[in-house]
Design a protein around this motif. Structure first.
Motif, PDB file in Angstrom:
ATOM      1  N   VAL A 106       0.872  -1.183   0.000  1.00 50.80           N
ATOM      2  CA  VAL A 106       0.000   0.000   0.000  1.00 50.80           C
ATOM      3  C   VAL A 106       0.908   1.231   0.000  1.00 50.80           C
ATOM      4  CG1 VAL A 106      -1.802   1.267   1.233  1.00 50.80           C
ATOM      5  CG2 VAL A 106      -1.745  -1.250   1.336  1.00 50.80           C
ATOM      6  N   VAL A 107       0.715   2.096  -0.987  1.00 50.45           N
ATOM      7  CA  VAL A 107       1.543   3.304  -1.068  1.00 50.45           C
ATOM      8  C   VAL A 107       0.954   4.393  -0.174  1.00 50.45           C
ATOM      9  CG1 VAL A 107       2.266   5.193  -2.604  1.00 50.45           C
ATOM     10  CG2 VAL A 107       2.438   2.812  -3.378  1.00 50.45           C
TER      11      VAL A 107
ATOM     12  N   CYS B  76       9.050  -1.545   4.908  1.00 50.07           N
ATOM     13  CA  CYS B  76       8.686  -0.143   4.702  1.00 50.07           C
ATOM     14  C   CYS B  76       9.651   0.418   3.653  1.00 50.07           C
ATOM     15  CB  CYS B  76       8.813   0.613   6.022  1.00 50.07           C
ATOM     16  SG  CYS B  76       8.454   2.357   5.830  1.00 50.07           S
ATOM     17  N   PHE B  77       9.214   0.392   2.406  1.00 54.69           N
ATOM     18  CA  PHE B  77      10.070   0.874   1.319  1.00 54.69           C
ATOM     19  C   PHE B  77       9.888   2.382   1.149  1.00 54.69           C
ATOM     20  CE2 PHE B  77       9.226  -3.619  -0.068  1.00 54.69           C
ATOM     21  CZ  PHE B  77      10.514  -4.072   0.161  1.00 54.69           C
ATOM     22  N   HIS B  78      10.995   3.097   1.203  1.00 59.03           N
ATOM     23  CA  HIS B  78      10.925   4.552   1.043  1.00 59.03           C
ATOM     24  C   HIS B  78      10.901   4.918  -0.434  1.00 59.03           C
ATOM     25  CE1 HIS B  78      12.287   5.901   5.243  1.00 59.03           C
ATOM     26  NE2 HIS B  78      12.080   4.592   5.302  1.00 59.03           N
ATOM     27  N   ALA B  79      10.027   5.847  -0.788  1.00 57.37           N
ATOM     28  CA  ALA B  79       9.980   6.333  -2.167  1.00 57.37           C
ATOM     29  C   ALA B  79      10.418   7.796  -2.183  1.00 57.37           C
ATOM     30  CB  ALA B  79       8.576   6.164  -2.734  1.00 57.37           C
TER      31      ALA B  79
ATOM     32  N   THR C 153      -1.849 -15.959   2.504  1.00 55.85           N
ATOM     33  CA  THR C 153      -2.803 -15.721   1.418  1.00 55.85           C
ATOM     34  C   THR C 153      -2.815 -14.224   1.108  1.00 55.85           C
ATOM     35  OG1 THR C 153      -4.597 -15.252   2.953  1.00 55.85           O
ATOM     36  CG2 THR C 153      -4.325 -17.563   2.287  1.00 55.85           C
ATOM     37  N   LEU C 154      -3.412 -13.880  -0.036  1.00 58.32           N
ATOM     38  CA  LEU C 154      -3.523 -12.463  -0.386  1.00 58.32           C
ATOM     39  C   LEU C 154      -4.335 -11.711   0.659  1.00 58.32           C
ATOM     40  CD1 LEU C 154      -3.955 -12.752  -4.239  1.00 58.32           C
ATOM     41  CD2 LEU C 154      -2.251 -11.331  -3.079  1.00 58.32           C
ATOM     42  N   LYS C 155      -5.387 -12.332   1.148  1.00 59.52           N
ATOM     43  CA  LYS C 155      -6.230 -11.647   2.143  1.00 59.52           C
ATOM     44  C   LYS C 155      -5.439 -11.352   3.408  1.00 59.52           C
ATOM     45  CE  LYS C 155     -10.784 -12.846   0.733  1.00 59.52           C
ATOM     46  NZ  LYS C 155     -11.920 -13.692   0.802  1.00 59.52           N
ATOM     47  N   GLU C 156      -4.658 -12.340   3.846  1.00 58.44           N
ATOM     48  CA  GLU C 156      -3.871 -12.126   5.061  1.00 58.44           C
ATOM     49  C   GLU C 156      -2.829 -11.029   4.834  1.00 58.44           C
ATOM     50  OE1 GLU C 156      -2.109 -15.749   6.834  1.00 58.44           O
ATOM     51  OE2 GLU C 156      -0.523 -14.409   7.546  1.00 58.44           O
ATOM     52  N   ALA C 157      -2.203 -11.068   3.653  1.00 60.98           N
ATOM     53  CA  ALA C 157      -1.185 -10.052   3.348  1.00 60.98           C
ATOM     54  C   ALA C 157      -1.820  -8.657   3.337  1.00 60.98           C
ATOM     55  CB  ALA C 157      -0.537 -10.354   1.995  1.00 60.98           C
ATOM     56  N   ARG C 158      -3.032  -8.582   2.805  1.00 64.02           N
ATOM     57  CA  ARG C 158      -3.700  -7.276   2.731  1.00 64.02           C
ATOM     58  C   ARG C 158      -4.033  -6.765   4.132  1.00 64.02           C
ATOM     59  NH1 ARG C 158      -9.406  -6.347  -0.265  1.00 64.02           N
ATOM     60  NH2 ARG C 158      -9.897  -8.051   1.123  1.00 64.02           N
ATOM     61  N   THR C 159      -4.569  -7.649   4.979  1.00 60.81           N
ATOM     62  CA  THR C 159      -4.901  -7.237   6.351  1.00 60.81           C
ATOM     63  C   THR C 159      -3.648  -6.743   7.070  1.00 60.81           C
ATOM     64  OG1 THR C 159      -6.615  -8.919   6.355  1.00 60.81           O
ATOM     65  CG2 THR C 159      -5.977  -8.041   8.507  1.00 60.81           C
ATOM     66  N   LYS C 160      -2.547  -7.482   6.886  1.00 61.33           N
ATOM     67  CA  LYS C 160      -1.306  -7.098   7.573  1.00 61.33           C
ATOM     68  C   LYS C 160      -0.756  -5.781   7.023  1.00 61.33           C
ATOM     69  CE  LYS C 160       1.635 -10.639   8.392  1.00 61.33           C
ATOM     70  NZ  LYS C 160       2.331 -11.938   8.104  1.00 61.33           N
ATOM     71  N   ALA C 161      -0.813  -5.609   5.697  1.00 63.49           N
ATOM     72  CA  ALA C 161      -0.268  -4.375   5.101  1.00 63.49           C
ATOM     73  C   ALA C 161      -1.056  -3.167   5.581  1.00 63.49           C
ATOM     74  CB  ALA C 161      -0.301  -4.458   3.576  1.00 63.49           C
ATOM     75  N   TYR C 162      -2.382  -3.282   5.590  1.00 61.44           N
ATOM     76  CA  TYR C 162      -3.181  -2.140   6.062  1.00 61.44           C
ATOM     77  C   TYR C 162      -2.952  -1.872   7.548  1.00 61.44           C
ATOM     78  CZ  TYR C 162      -5.399  -0.733   1.786  1.00 61.44           C
ATOM     79  OH  TYR C 162      -5.592  -0.206   0.540  1.00 61.44           O
ATOM     80  N   ALA C 163      -2.759  -2.930   8.349  1.00 63.44           N
ATOM     81  CA  ALA C 163      -2.467  -2.705   9.776  1.00 63.44           C
ATOM     82  C   ALA C 163      -1.160  -1.913   9.898  1.00 63.44           C
ATOM     83  CB  ALA C 163      -2.363  -4.045  10.502  1.00 63.44           C
TER      84      ALA C 163
ATOM     85  N   THR D 247       0.141   0.168   7.822  1.00 63.09           N
ATOM     86  CA  THR D 247       0.065   1.574   7.383  1.00 63.09           C
ATOM     87  C   THR D 247      -0.219   2.489   8.572  1.00 63.09           C
ATOM     88  OG1 THR D 247      -2.318   1.507   6.887  1.00 63.09           O
ATOM     89  CG2 THR D 247      -0.810   0.992   5.059  1.00 63.09           C
ATOM     90  N   GLU D 248      -0.785   1.904   9.648  1.00 61.47           N
ATOM     91  CA  GLU D 248      -1.101   2.733  10.830  1.00 61.47           C
ATOM     92  C   GLU D 248       0.129   2.959  11.713  1.00 61.47           C
ATOM     93  OE1 GLU D 248      -3.992   4.171  11.123  1.00 61.47           O
ATOM     94  OE2 GLU D 248      -4.692   3.155   9.300  1.00 61.47           O
ATOM     95  N   TRP D 249       1.180   2.209  11.484  1.00 57.63           N
ATOM     96  CA  TRP D 249       2.361   2.349  12.344  1.00 57.63           C
ATOM     97  C   TRP D 249       3.117   3.649  12.068  1.00 57.63           C
ATOM     98  CZ3 TRP D 249       4.755  -3.177  11.259  1.00 57.63           C
ATOM     99  CH2 TRP D 249       3.839  -4.149  11.684  1.00 57.63           C
ATOM    100  N   VAL D 250       2.968   4.152  10.851  1.00 58.84           N
ATOM    101  CA  VAL D 250       3.711   5.379  10.505  1.00 58.84           C
ATOM    102  C   VAL D 250       2.748   6.543  10.327  1.00 58.84           C
ATOM    103  CG1 VAL D 250       5.834   4.551   9.439  1.00 58.84           C
ATOM    104  CG2 VAL D 250       3.737   4.551   8.111  1.00 58.84           C
ATOM    105  N   SER D 251       3.245   7.730  10.624  1.00 63.73           N
ATOM    106  CA  SER D 251       2.395   8.909  10.442  1.00 63.73           C
ATOM    107  C   SER D 251       3.212  10.079   9.905  1.00 63.73           C
ATOM    108  CB  SER D 251       1.738   9.293  11.775  1.00 63.73           C
ATOM    109  OG  SER D 251       2.743   9.600  12.717  1.00 63.73           O
ATOM    110  N   PHE D 252       2.565  10.881   9.103  1.00 64.02           N
ATOM    111  CA  PHE D 252       3.127  12.171   8.676  1.00 64.02           C
ATOM    112  C   PHE D 252       1.957  13.044   8.231  1.00 64.02           C
ATOM    113  CE2 PHE D 252       3.614   9.098   5.136  1.00 64.02           C
ATOM    114  CZ  PHE D 252       2.961   9.731   4.091  1.00 64.02           C
TER     115      PHE D 252
END
Ligand code: AMP
Ligand code: GLY
Length: 423
Positions: A331-332, A362-365, A390-400, A402-407
């Motif tokens: 997720v970008v 966490c890939f920096h762009a 699975t893709l579903k598990e990967a998606r749940t983890k990726a979205y979780a 995204t909350e670890w970082v903030s700006f």
């Protein structure tokens, strides 16, 4: 071994992380890099089009291997410059990178060698293009010939829209000299799939599939961007589709380039449309995709340097690519306003949360250091990738994650990988 990576986005961070895993590699340099890449590589503030400076830097650091990742320097011949300077270099020559650099070239190649793609015509002149539109079926797709930051494609629903599009591309030069020529092609429907491959001039090895989400907003609304998120593998890329593409598209493209005296060594990225009539090529890229790389390379088991060396040496037939039997979602996190105007320079907090977590990346762009802090420095800021069974598990983890970082002005799509629910 000392490796120099040219580029400074999320794709290059993913490549750098793979390179760092290679037991052959002692030291990584990157130009220009970013704040994330700087954790694993020594970065130099040299732009990707500053060929003389890049060459001097490679000489000064006595590097053993150069990886050219972005399209602009490849199309302009940086791989040739580095090779002529005596460096073993991964990336196609200028003669081969035309596969991405000119849409008219790639369409003509596909026509000549019977590689399935949308029907089209090429134009050097706006009047002739407008004349052609009088007998076209709509929607129709207009493409500026040259590189246009992924933005030189217009899908036009009516004759009037298409005429306005031809004028924008060829007369107003909205995409600069990329619009000196243009392609008008048939509109195709279906699912899009990105397939990255390694090529050694003769042999091709196919990586796992992925799918990008190019539009800025949820539900594929909004403007086209560089890519707002990806998942891998694509459940729509079935064994049957794979078998078809291997037979009629992948090797055929490599053979065609060879037959044209433009032997391709590096990565060919096949942008495919899975139409009701079978897979068709939407576009070729002469490089790794961004953000496809951020979901493909974390799943690759091979030593990337061994594979890249085989591409340069022409020994790719001795390599077997291996991918983990799992899935990944990226997720970008972008700056609100991207791909138009956006603010930057905001501190990025929470990056430490990724330390020591094998399934999360966490890939920096677009990030940089400012007064000892990491701050936002681009439209696409971070690519948050997670792996799951699975893709579903990967998606749940990726979205979780995204909350670890903030700006400030953090923006993301909330439906990356939603399509997999329909698979
Ligand atoms: P390209 O830069 O050629 O990949 O085009 C950008 C996007 O435009 C693609 O990812 C597709 O979504 C869309 N596109 C390009 N060509 C066609 C086509 N012939 N039919 C339908 N959509 C297209
Ligand atoms: N994600 C599409 C590209 O790299 O061109």
């Amino acid at each position: 071994m000392k490796v120099l990576i040219i580029g400074g986005g999320g794709r290059e961070h993913a490549i750098a992380q793979s390179v760092a895993k290679s037991p052959k590699v002692d030291k990584i340099y990157c130009a220009p890099g970013n704040a994330g890449i700087a954790e694993i590589a020594e970065c130099a503030p040299i732009g990707v089009m500053e060929f003389d400076k890049l060459k001097e830097y490679a000489i000064e650091k006595a590097v053993d291997f150069v990886i050219v990742a972005p399209d602009d320097p490849l199309v302009a011949g940086l791989a040739d410059v580095m090779t002529e300077a005596g460096f073993k270099t991964f990336g196609p020559s200028k003669a081969a990178a035309i596969l991405e650099g000119s849409k008219a070239f790639s369409k003509d190649l596909m026509k000549k060698y019977n590689i399935p793609t949308a029907a089209y015509d090429t134009f050097d002149d706006a009047d002739a293009a407008i004349d052609y539109l009088k007998n076209s079926k709509f929607p129709v797709v207009l493409k500026a010939d040259g590189l246009a930051l992924g933005k030189g494609v217009l899908i036009c629903n009516t004759y009037e829209e298409a005429v306005a599009g031809v004028k924008e591309i060829m007369l107003d030069k909205k995409f600069g000299t990329a619009g000196n020529r243009m392609v008008i092609e048939e509109f195709m429907t279906g699912r899009e799939v990105s397939v990255l491959t390694f090529v050694d001039g003769k042999n091709i090895q196919v990586m796992t599939s992925a799918q990008d989400h190019k539009r800025a907003k949820d539900g594929d609304e909004g403007l086209n961007t560089g890519g707002m998120g990806t998942f891998s593998p694509s459940p729509f890329y079935t064994d049957e589709v794979d078998a078809f593409c291997r037979k009629y598209i992948y090797q055929a493209t490599v053979d065609a380039m060879r037959a044209e005296g433009r032997e391709f060594k590096g990565v060919i990225f096949f942008g495919l449309m899975l139409t009701p009539d079978g897979p068709r090529v939407l576009e070729y890229n002469a490089r790794f995709g961004d953000p496809e790389t951020q979901v493909v390379l974390p799943r690759m088991k091979n030593d990337i340097i061994e594979v890249m060396e085989a591409c340069v040496d022409g020994t790719l037939d001795q390599v077997t690519l291996e991918f983990e039997d799992n899935a990944a979602v990226c997720v970008v996190l972008a700056s609100d306003g991207y791909p138009l105007a956006y603010e930057k320079g905001f501190e990025i907090k929470g990056l430490d949360a990724f330390a020591g977590k094998d399934d999360y990346f966490c890939f920096h762009a677009g990030s940089k250091f400012a007064e000892e802090k990491v701050v936002t420095a681009g439209g696409r800021v971070l690519g948050i990738t997670a792996k799951g069974d699975t893709l579903k598990e990967a998606r749940t983890k990726a979205y979780a994650a995204t909350e670890w970082v903030s700006f400030d002005n953090k923006y993301m799509r909330h439906d990356i990988g939603k399509a997999i629910d329909e698979a």
